[in-house]
Design a protein around this motif. Structure first.
Motif, short mmCIF file in Angstrom:
data_model
loop_
_atom_site.label_atom_id
_atom_site.label_comp_id
_atom_site.label_asym_id
_atom_site.label_seq_id
_atom_site.Cartn_x
_atom_site.Cartn_y
_atom_site.Cartn_z
N ARG A 12 0.83 -1.20 0.00
CA ARG A 12 0.00 0.00 0.00
C ARG A 12 0.86 1.25 0.00
O ARG A 12 1.95 1.30 0.61
CB ARG A 12 -0.92 0.03 1.22
N ALA A 13 0.37 2.27 -0.68
CA ALA A 13 0.99 3.59 -0.68
C ALA A 13 -0.07 4.60 -1.07
O ALA A 13 -1.15 4.24 -1.56
CB ALA A 13 2.19 3.65 -1.63
N HIS A 14 0.22 5.87 -0.84
CA HIS A 14 -0.72 6.90 -1.28
C HIS A 14 0.06 8.10 -1.80
O HIS A 14 1.25 8.27 -1.51
CB HIS A 14 -1.66 7.33 -0.15
N LEU A 15 -0.65 8.96 -2.55
CA LEU A 15 -0.02 10.12 -3.18
C LEU A 15 -1.10 11.18 -3.34
O LEU A 15 -2.25 10.87 -3.64
CB LEU A 15 0.54 9.69 -4.53
N TYR A 16 -0.73 12.43 -3.15
CA TYR A 16 -1.69 13.52 -3.31
C TYR A 16 -0.98 14.75 -3.86
O TYR A 16 0.26 14.86 -3.79
CB TYR A 16 -2.38 13.86 -1.99
N GLY A 17 -1.76 15.68 -4.41
CA GLY A 17 -1.14 16.88 -4.95
C GLY A 17 -2.15 17.82 -5.57
O GLY A 17 -3.36 17.62 -5.51
N ALA A 18 -1.61 18.88 -6.20
CA ALA A 18 -2.45 19.90 -6.83
C ALA A 18 -1.69 20.51 -8.00
O ALA A 18 -0.44 20.50 -8.03
CB ALA A 18 -2.83 20.98 -5.83
N GLU A 19 -2.44 21.04 -8.97
CA GLU A 19 -1.86 21.65 -10.17
C GLU A 19 -2.60 22.95 -10.48
O GLU A 19 -3.82 23.04 -10.31
CB GLU A 19 -1.95 20.70 -11.36
N VAL A 20 -1.83 23.93 -10.93
CA VAL A 20 -2.39 25.21 -11.39
C VAL A 20 -1.86 25.47 -12.79
O VAL A 20 -0.65 25.43 -13.02
CB VAL A 20 -1.99 26.37 -10.46
N GLU A 21 -2.78 25.72 -13.73
CA GLU A 21 -2.39 26.04 -15.10
C GLU A 21 -3.03 27.37 -15.48
O GLU A 21 -4.25 27.52 -15.45
CB GLU A 21 -2.84 24.95 -16.07
N LEU A 22 -2.20 28.33 -15.86
CA LEU A 22 -2.67 29.67 -16.20
C LEU A 22 -2.13 30.06 -17.58
O LEU A 22 -0.93 29.98 -17.82
CB LEU A 22 -2.20 30.68 -15.16
N SER A 23 -3.02 30.46 -18.46
CA SER A 23 -2.64 31.01 -19.77
C SER A 23 -3.34 32.35 -19.92
O SER A 23 -4.53 32.48 -19.59
CB SER A 23 -3.07 30.07 -20.90
N ALA A 24 -2.61 33.34 -20.41
CA ALA A 24 -3.19 34.68 -20.49
C ALA A 24 -2.65 35.44 -21.69
O ALA A 24 -1.48 35.28 -22.08
CB ALA A 24 -2.89 35.46 -19.21
N VAL A 25 -3.53 36.26 -22.28
CA VAL A 25 -3.15 37.24 -23.31
C VAL A 25 -3.59 38.60 -22.78
O VAL A 25 -4.67 39.09 -23.12
CB VAL A 25 -3.82 36.91 -24.66
N PRO A 26 -2.79 39.23 -21.91
CA PRO A 26 -3.22 40.49 -21.30
C PRO A 26 -3.36 41.63 -22.30
O PRO A 26 -4.22 42.51 -22.14
CB PRO A 26 -2.11 40.78 -20.28
N VAL A 27 -2.51 41.61 -23.34
CA VAL A 27 -2.64 42.56 -24.45
C VAL A 27 -2.39 41.79 -25.72
O VAL A 27 -1.77 40.71 -25.71
CB VAL A 27 -1.64 43.74 -24.33
N ASP A 28 -2.85 42.30 -26.84
CA ASP A 28 -2.68 41.60 -28.11
C ASP A 28 -1.20 41.33 -28.36
O ASP A 28 -0.35 42.22 -28.25
CB ASP A 28 -3.25 42.43 -29.26
N GLY A 29 -0.91 40.06 -28.70
CA GLY A 29 0.46 39.67 -29.03
C GLY A 29 1.25 39.10 -27.89
O GLY A 29 2.25 38.41 -28.11
N LEU A 30 0.86 39.40 -26.63
CA LEU A 30 1.60 38.92 -25.47
C LEU A 30 0.91 37.69 -24.89
O LEU A 30 -0.25 37.76 -24.48
CB LEU A 30 1.68 40.02 -24.40
#
Length: 741
Positions: free
Chosen positions: A574-592
């Motif tokens: 037996r074993a266990h595992l836990y975690g979390a992920e954050v994924e962020l994509s952004a275009v704050p201004v055109d082209g960036l």
């Protein structure tokens, strides 16, 4: 191959389509351009076309242009871009091991299947060594995290990597990319696609990777690391009617590249008394081959570490859209030959030279029935069958190892047959709430035939023989709820059960019991996530949390029997595992465009008594008084944190576009069981500067890999007595020209 059901289905589909009137179809695209924000990416992760943001699964998609910017040349390179993905080449060789969210194994032999499934155009590559062909003419790569099996042909506990290559088009298209860089590194690829007739279109793509020898022998200055990898893929698409598409494709690749040289972590004195100081120069390495071993391999006595691998495959896919839904059938054949010499002591001493020789043959077939997707109740059912053989083994040169002074040979024949049925349903309980559930049952039989470990020099000695069988009857499944609580965001929660096949340890041994099969690994995964498109699709924010409950966790262990201590893949209850992920994509201004991915994971053993030492009886030379350590509460060997991201800004300059871009990858420290030490954390960064003229038919890019010249340690090992480490290449730079029409 007994694929009568699948073969009949394919023939029936083709015959049924012939009387109908043919009509041209539009070209499928992976992305839809969005001038006001992030592009909308269409994927087939659930065996139907959806926006990636609509799929209630932790999913990362990388398009063809992004693969090029990030210098992703093989599946292994994806670890620098995909959250929670790690890929390590065992002992620096051509046998990669994949881990998603810490779920994965360590094994340098070629006969055990991946914990993470790898697919190319829906066809599985079940053994790690088969996955190292060049990635070229790629439309996109989809990486799904978590157990898979209810939608994919094979069953895995870690996840799935699905590679989708370019498809034939109904209009003429041409593309090419040429790159030249430091150490005479040349990369070239190109494709031509277009119509042959009103109902037939074709596509052919080629790739070549040459040069790049960044390592050098610390004694002689001889270079190591040149690539010599060539590939070709051809596709035909026949559309005999408005409802039926027939795809036929074949590919071939040959890899005659140099192997990867290891480095010495500590000072080393070989059996002859020669002293080697620890390596401080990032480019330094060493190798050697004994005259006897060279004669056995049929190579020169000054041979470098090398690969001479060859792979080819063919597949037929038929898809027909009928009144009630879609019928899809796929039959495929894959063949791979591995010939690889590695020097695992990283010196001219012959303490641990290893030569792999394997011939792998995989035949597979799959048939799927899917309902129409415009209904509140949707379903998919299918069957999968495969037959696999893995012949060969490896030889080990220990002629200058103080305790051995011999050459071992280990050989075997492994046969695997798999039959599975799977299904998945989706039901819209309400306009904003969807339930999905799936189930898979799989029967698998593995047979290890004629396993032999022999000493073939200086005198013949048969060390061990055995034949083993392993039968598996396992189920997997998934249930999930998806709540579209607003027009721009949805929450999902799921519970799934995955299974990874058991197998056999095929290392040098004098103990037949080393080949006793290890059991299948099962994993129950609990996951919840949020996917959102914010600020008029200028920001995508995805959050995921997960908890994994292992049973019979597969890991590298040891056994003490008689006078031998040998490595063996074993199971921790037996074993266990836990975690979390954050994924962020952004275009704050055109082209960036800004992409940020962060992942955290932690795992512990819950039940495992590990043999850690034993006493040798001086009178008999046998091990006794074996000592065990309770691993309850001990951390699993995985890095806690990985952080990956990129920033690109397309700036108009006159009529041209100038795009500077930088991308990076951070991985925290982790424990190396094979060396009993900590592999340090690292940062790895790349940069690009692209110039694109009006019309965008071509672009010129200046690129830098490993921008800050970091010495990235991948794996550490202590195979006999030398402590070694495998490192990533030093800083390289060059220029690339892209053309498309």
């Amino acid at each position: 191959m007994d694929n009568q059901l699948l073969g009949c289905s394919v023939v029936a589909l083709v015959l049924a389509a012939l009387p109908a009137t043919a009509q041209a179809s539009t070209d499928a695209t992976a992305t839809s351009p969005n001038t006001d924000g992030l592009e909308v990416i269409t994927v087939t992760a659930q065996r139907r076309e959806q926006s990636a943001q609509d799929v209630p699964i932790a999913l990362t998609v990388i398009g063809g242009e992004e693969l090029e910017r990030r210098n992703i040349q093989t599946v292994s390179d994806l670890e620098n871009s995909v959250p929670s993905l790690e890929v390590d080449a065992q002992f620096g060789g051509g046998q990669p091991q994949f881990r998603l969210r810490g779920v994965g194994g360590t094994d340098y032999a070629a006969n055990n299947t991946n914990t993470v499934g790898v697919y190319v155009d829906e066809v599985a590559l079940p053994y790690g060594v088969m996955t190292q062909g060049a990635l070229f003419d790629i439309e996109r790569i989809e990486v799904l995290r978590g157990p898979q099996g209810t939608l994919y042909g094979r069953n895995t506990t870690g996840g799935a990597i699905s590679v989708i290559t370019g498809t034939p088009t109904r209009n003429l298209r041409v593309g090419a990319s040429l790159s030249y860089g430091r150490f005479d590194q040349f990369d070239g690829e190109g494709y031509v696609s277009g119509p042959v007739s009103n109902t037939l279109s074709a596509r052919i793509a080629v790739s070549s990777q040459q040069g790049g020898a960044w390592q050098r022998n610390r004694d002689t200055g001889e270079e190591l690391g040149d690539r010599d990898r060539n590939s070709v893929r051809a596709k035909l698409r026949w559309e005999p009617s408005a409802i039926t598409t027939v795809d036929l494709q074949g590919d071939y690749s040959r890899d005659k590249s140099d192997g990867r040289g290891l480095q010495l972590l500590n000072d080393f004195t070989d059996a002859s008394g020669r002293f080697y100081p620890a390596d401080t120069d990032h480019r330094a390495t060493g190798w050697g081959i004994s005259t006897t071993f060279a004669e056995l391999l049929g190579v020169d006595t000054d041979a470098k570490p090398f690969r001479n691998n060859e792979g080819w495959g063919a597949q037929l896919r038929v898809n027909s859209d009928l009144d009630w839904g879609t019928l899809t059938a796929i039959v495929a054949h894959r063949d791979f030959t591995r010939r690889e010499f590695n020097d695992w002591d990283a010196t001219s001493s012959n303490e641990a030279g290893t030569y792999f020789f394997n011939d792998i043959d995989v035949e597979s077939g799959e048939i799927r029935f899917a309902s129409r997707q415009d209904r509140p109740f949707r379903w998919l059912f299918g069957a999968y069958q495969s037959f696999e053989t893995v012949d060969g083994g490896f030889m080990s040169d220990f002629t200058q190892a103080a305790s051995l002074r011999n050459i071992f040979s280990t050989s075997y024949n492994q046969e695997v047959s798999t039959t599975a049925g799977f299904g998945n349903i989706e039901y819209d309980i309400a306009p904003t709430l969807t339930f999905s559930g799936g189930m898979r049952f799989e029967h698998e039989r593995r047979s290890l035939n004629g396993f032999r470990t022999e000493i073939i020099f200086p005198a013949y000695q048969l060390r061990a023989t055995s034949d083993r069988d392993l039968d598996m009857d396992e189920w997997s499944g998934r249930a999930a709820l998806d709540w579209q609580f607003s027009a721009v965001a949805h929450l999902y929660a799921s519970i799934s059960r995955g299974v990874k096949s058991g197998g056999f340890t095929t290392y040098n041994t004098g103990i037949p019991s080393q080949n006793d099969p290890y059991d299948p690994e099962t994993l129950v995964a609990y996951e919840a996530g949020l996917k959102s498109n914010l600020l008029d699709n200028r920001v995508q924010l995805n959050l995921t949390g997960f908890y994994y409950d292992y049973r019979d966790y597969q890991l590298q262990g040891v056994i003490y029997t008689g006078a031998s201590r040998v490595g063996r893949i074993t199971n921790a209850p037996r074993a266990h595992l836990y975690g979390a992920e954050v994924e962020l994509s952004a275009v704050p201004v055109d082209g960036l465009t800004i992409v940020q991915n962060f992942a955290y994971k932690m795992g512990e053993f819950d039940e495992y008594m590990a043999p850690v030492s034993a006493t040798i009886d001086p009178a008999t030379g046998l091990y006794s008084n074996i000592q065990y350590e309770d691993y309850n509460g001990r951390r699993l060997n995985l890095p806690k944190i990985d952080y990956k991201g990129s920033v690109a800004w397309a700036v108009p300059v006159a009529d041209w576009t100038v795009t500077p871009e930088v991308n990076w990858n951070y991985r925290s420290e982790r424990w190396s069981e094979s060396d009993a030490s900590t592999i340090p954390a690292y940062w790895l960064a790349n940069a690009n500067l692209s110039l694109t003229p009006p019309g965008e038919t071509f672009a010129v890019t200046l690129w830098v890999r490993n921008l800050f010249d970091e010495q990235v340690q991948e794996t550490r090992n202590r195979f006999i007595s030398a402590r070694t480490v495998s490192t990533n290449p030093v800083r390289t730079f060059g220029v690339r020209l892209n053309y498309s029409y």
